[in-house]
Motif scaffolding. Structure first.
Motif, PDB file in Angstrom:
ATOM      1  N   ASP A  49       0.830  -1.205   0.000  1.00 15.17           N
ATOM      2  CA  ASP A  49       0.000   0.000   0.000  1.00 15.17           C
ATOM      3  C   ASP A  49       0.867   1.259   0.000  1.00 15.17           C
ATOM      4  OD1 ASP A  49      -2.215  -1.613   0.041  1.00 15.17           O
ATOM      5  OD2 ASP A  49      -2.654  -1.300   2.175  1.00 15.17           O
ATOM      6  N   MET A  53       0.962   4.284  -2.843  1.00 16.01           N
ATOM      7  CA  MET A  53       0.518   5.637  -2.498  1.00 16.01           C
ATOM      8  C   MET A  53       1.640   6.666  -2.546  1.00 16.01           C
ATOM      9  SD  MET A  53      -2.262   5.168   0.489  1.00 16.01           S
ATOM     10  CE  MET A  53      -1.498   3.785   1.323  1.00 16.01           C
ATOM     11  N   TYR A  73      -5.692  13.275   2.027  1.00 16.96           N
ATOM     12  CA  TYR A  73      -6.168  11.892   1.912  1.00 16.96           C
ATOM     13  C   TYR A  73      -4.990  10.916   1.867  1.00 16.96           C
ATOM     14  CZ  TYR A  73      -8.064   7.621  -0.017  1.00 16.96           C
ATOM     15  OH  TYR A  73      -8.380   6.306  -0.228  1.00 16.96           O
ATOM     16  N   PHE A  74      -4.001  11.183   0.998  1.00 13.58           N
ATOM     17  CA  PHE A  74      -2.860  10.279   0.894  1.00 13.58           C
ATOM     18  C   PHE A  74      -2.042  10.247   2.184  1.00 13.58           C
ATOM     19  CE2 PHE A  74      -3.334  10.648  -3.832  1.00 13.58           C
ATOM     20  CZ  PHE A  74      -3.615   9.306  -4.030  1.00 13.58           C
ATOM     21  N   GLN A  76      -3.256  10.625   5.221  1.00 15.14           N
ATOM     22  CA  GLN A  76      -4.018   9.804   6.158  1.00 15.14           C
ATOM     23  C   GLN A  76      -3.840   8.324   5.851  1.00 15.14           C
ATOM     24  OE1 GLN A  76      -7.876  11.512   5.500  1.00 15.14           O
ATOM     25  NE2 GLN A  76      -7.713  12.895   7.254  1.00 15.14           N
ATOM     26  N   GLN A  77      -3.840   7.971   4.576  1.00 17.15           N
ATOM     27  CA  GLN A  77      -3.672   6.577   4.192  1.00 17.15           C
ATOM     28  C   GLN A  77      -2.262   6.075   4.505  1.00 17.15           C
ATOM     29  OE1 GLN A  77      -6.296   4.648   3.354  1.00 17.15           O
ATOM     30  NE2 GLN A  77      -7.386   6.535   3.821  1.00 17.15           N
ATOM     31  N   LEU A  80      -1.873   5.212   8.108  1.00 14.83           N
ATOM     32  CA  LEU A  80      -2.477   3.923   8.441  1.00 14.83           C
ATOM     33  C   LEU A  80      -1.591   2.732   8.061  1.00 14.83           C
ATOM     34  CD1 LEU A  80      -6.194   4.573   7.455  1.00 14.83           C
ATOM     35  CD2 LEU A  80      -5.176   4.565   9.745  1.00 14.83           C
ATOM     36  N   THR A  81      -0.625   2.935   7.152  1.00 20.79           N
ATOM     37  CA  THR A  81       0.274   1.829   6.804  1.00 20.79           C
ATOM     38  C   THR A  81       1.317   1.602   7.893  1.00 20.79           C
ATOM     39  OG1 THR A  81       1.859   3.186   5.562  1.00 20.79           O
ATOM     40  CG2 THR A  81       0.014   2.225   4.323  1.00 20.79           C
TER      41      THR A  81
END
Length: 131
Positions: A49, A53, A73-74, A76-77, A80-81
């Motif tokens: 992921d 990203m 958004y990116f 935040q993602q 999460l990784t």
């Protein structure tokens, strides 16, 4: 034979997920073995992921006027990784916005630019911890 690019069907399960589930079931009778398989599979998925990203985030950050919603958004993602707990907090503080608490509202571009292309290059304690 020419290589074909297939679009992943959102209703399908990847071979990686199937193999992880199967391995977890096979060793589930051994104490903690199923959990270890799940941990390894989760880390591999997180790395994949991140690798997908990161270029998108960097492309957006390099624009003269980055789209804040997309960058947010990116970011935040990517957060999460990182492994849950202290690693995730350290990752956010060091690479995203410089603070640990509250909602992510203002990622800092100079910090984001420090993100390496490969998460394996991130020092211990900022993206992953030992098992």
């Amino acid at each position: 034979m020419p290589e074909q690019n297939f679009v992943d069907d959102p209703n399908s399960i990847s071979w990686f997920e199937v193999s992880c589930r199967s391995a977890s079931r096979l060793v589930s009778r051994l104490p903690l073995a199923g959990d270890m398989v799940d941990i390894v599979c989760d880390r591999v998925k997180a790395r994949d992921d991140y690798m997908q990203m990161h270029p998108l985030l960097m492309e957006n950050v390099q624009q003269k006027e980055p789209n804040n919603a997309t960058v947010l958004y990116f970011c935040q993602q990517l957060i999460l990784t990182a492994q849950f707990g202290a690693c995730r907090q350290n990752f956010r503080r060091h690479f995203i916005d410089g603070k640990n608490k509250g909602q992510l509202v203002c990622p800092q571009i100079p910090l984001i630019k420090k993100l390496p292309k490969d998460p394996n290059d991130i020092m211990f304690g900022y993206w992953k911890a030992q098992f």
